[in-house]
Design an enzyme around this catalytic site. Structure first.
Site, PDB file in Angstrom:
ATOM      1  N   CYS A   1      14.042 -10.177  -2.203  1.00 13.76           N
ATOM      2  CA  CYS A   1      14.401  -9.693  -3.580  1.00 13.76           C
ATOM      3  C   CYS A   1      13.356  -8.943  -4.537  1.00 13.76           C
ATOM      4  O   CYS A   1      12.651  -9.625  -5.402  1.00 13.76           O
ATOM      5  CB  CYS A   1      14.958 -10.705  -4.510  1.00 13.76           C
TER       6      CYS A   1
ATOM      7  N   TYR B   1       0.899  -1.126  -0.034  1.00 17.80           N
ATOM      8  CA  TYR B   1      -0.063  -0.103  -0.009  1.00 17.80           C
ATOM      9  C   TYR B   1       0.849   1.258  -0.200  1.00 17.80           C
ATOM     10  O   TYR B   1       0.425   2.435   0.198  1.00 17.80           O
ATOM     11  CB  TYR B   1      -0.931   0.113   1.199  1.00 17.80           C
TER      12      TYR B   1
END
Ligand SMILES: *Cc1c(COP(=O)(O)O)cnc(C)c1O
Length: 418
Positions: free
Chosen positions: A351, A326
């Site tokens: 990653c 978000y």
């Protein structure tokens, strides 16, 4: 007084000195406070009563944090539960929340989940489509029960919140439009083994501006009257926000303000127009539990790429997703207070570029092994986490009222995943 603040340069979370906890337990971990959780629940529940709301029922939104020990604490305080899966239903019942205080939300309830909830005789199915009602009615008939139904209304309002956590508009999958609610009542075959007992709205999460909430309650009231059915309850949903960012503190609605707004709108648009006195149901999650938890991490190392200073920590977006999905802001506080000297990108080991808890955040100089707290992580933290990158899930700890520390969920070793 804030529950997370420095005393003598040491970060303290509701009387618990965090550095001493971080010495005992391997990071990263979530630390919850029974005291803060209890205070938040009681402020909410007492606030509803103080505002004169009728026989209020607070159904804690389990998805925000279903940790067994936290739910047990809430159950003892009298909380009900808002659940969205049979897993959450079993957790709520197991933690001591009676079925008669449980409402079942969600657009994708399966036949199996509905059957189990019917067997347990939950307070209400918060139905999100006519096809779902058909299925519930059919399954209730087969199990010789009468299902208690509440329609989740789509009030068609636009709250001011992040578009990914807003739910009360036509383009969202949630809720049923007024016309479809009223039409369904004319179709007797839908109601042979179901009974409409309530109407609900839930327009989104992290709401700080209450105008849309007021509008939604107005719509809820109007449509409740139009059903011409003596409803047992009106469910005003959850969604009340917290101040994650210091700028939000000024505009943060107080519980009394929120409750008075709910009362005012129900009075004006419902109670003043009928003799019916349905009770009021709430479904708060974040407001109860966000500030009852912190996430404690260790610094792994620093990496400087020209003007970019990366502070690499051992917690990642798999442990706490809100910043990554978000772009959410969360406070970051070193466990030892010091003056800010560098602007850092605080990043985890995952990653993904979005595995970043903060960009350009002013912080003191920190080195490997120093501890850092991500604030207000009790809601939508552990419950949203994953095993991404084959990482084990973190430890969860509870600081009890008597100051004792309790492991409420052991860390998952990555070996368990292999
Ligand atoms: C998520 C949800 C809640 C809780 O929302 P918060 O913002 O955590 O208060 C309540 N009701 C329903 C139907 C939900 O989906």
């Amino acid at each position: 007084m804030k529950d997370l603040s420095y005393k003598n340069k040491k970060l303290v979370f509701s009387k618990t000195d965090i550095s001493s906890v971080a010495k005992k337990f391997k990071t990263p971990f979530f630390l919850y406070s029974e005291e803060v959780l209890t205070k938040n629940y009681e402020t909410f529940s007492d606030g509803a009563k103080a505002a004169g709301l009728i026989d209020p029922l607070v159904c804690f939104a389990m998805k925000s944090n279903p940790n067994r020990e936290l739910v047990k604490i809430l159950a003892k305080l009298g909380s009900g539960a808002d659940i969205v899966s049979v897993g959450e239903l079993k957790r709520a019942l197991g933690a001591g929340i009676p079925a008669k205080k449980i409402v079942f939300s969600g657009v994708g309830k399966t036949a199996e989940e509905i059957k189990f909830a019917l067997k347990k005789e939950i307070y209400s199915f918060n139905v999100e489509s006519i096809e779902e009602l058909e299925l519930i009615n059919h399954l209730a008939k087969k199990s010789k029960k009468k299902a208690r139904i509440c329609f989740r209304l789509n009030p068609v309002v636009k709250p001011k919140t992040h578009k990914f956590i807003s739910t009360g508009n036509k383009t969202h999958k949630f809720g049923i439009l007024e016309k479809d609610v009223l039409d369904s009542l004319k179709n007797k075959s839908l109601w042979t083994h179901s009974r409409l007992v309530g109407l609900s709205v839930h327009i989104g999460s992290q709401l700080l501006d209450l105008r849309a909430t007021g509008q939604a309650i107005k719509r809820l009231s109007e449509i409740a009257l139009k059903t011409n059915i003596p409803l047992e309850f009106l469910d005003v949903g959850g969604g009340l926000g917290v101040d994650y960012h210091p700028d939000e503190s000024k505009s943060l609605p107080q519980i009394s303000e929120y409750m008075n707004l709910v009362h005012k709108h129900l009075q004006q648009h419902f109670y003043s127009k009928t003799d019916l006195r349905p009770r009021v149901v709430f479904e708060p999650g974040r407001r109860i539990v966000a500030k009852a938890g912190i996430f404690v991490m260790s610094v792994l190392r620093n990496k400087v790429s020209e003007n970019n200073h990366f502070l690499i920590v051992d917690g990642g977006m798999n442990d706490f997703m809100r910043p990554a999905i978000y772009g959410a802001y969360h406070g970051l506080m070193p466990v030892k207070e010091a003056k800010n000297e560098v602007r850092c990108h605080v990043v985890g080991p995952i990653c993904e570029t979005t595995d970043c808890f903060a960009s350009d955040r002013p912080l003191p100089k920190l080195k490997a092994g120093d501890h850092l707290v991500l604030a207000d992580t009790g809601a939508y933290g552990y419950s949203m986490g994953s095993n991404y990158n084959l990482r084990g899930r973190p430890l969860e700890l509870l600081a009890k009222k008597n100051k004792e520390l309790k492991v409420v969920n052991k860390p998952q070793k990555y070996e368990e995943l292999l």
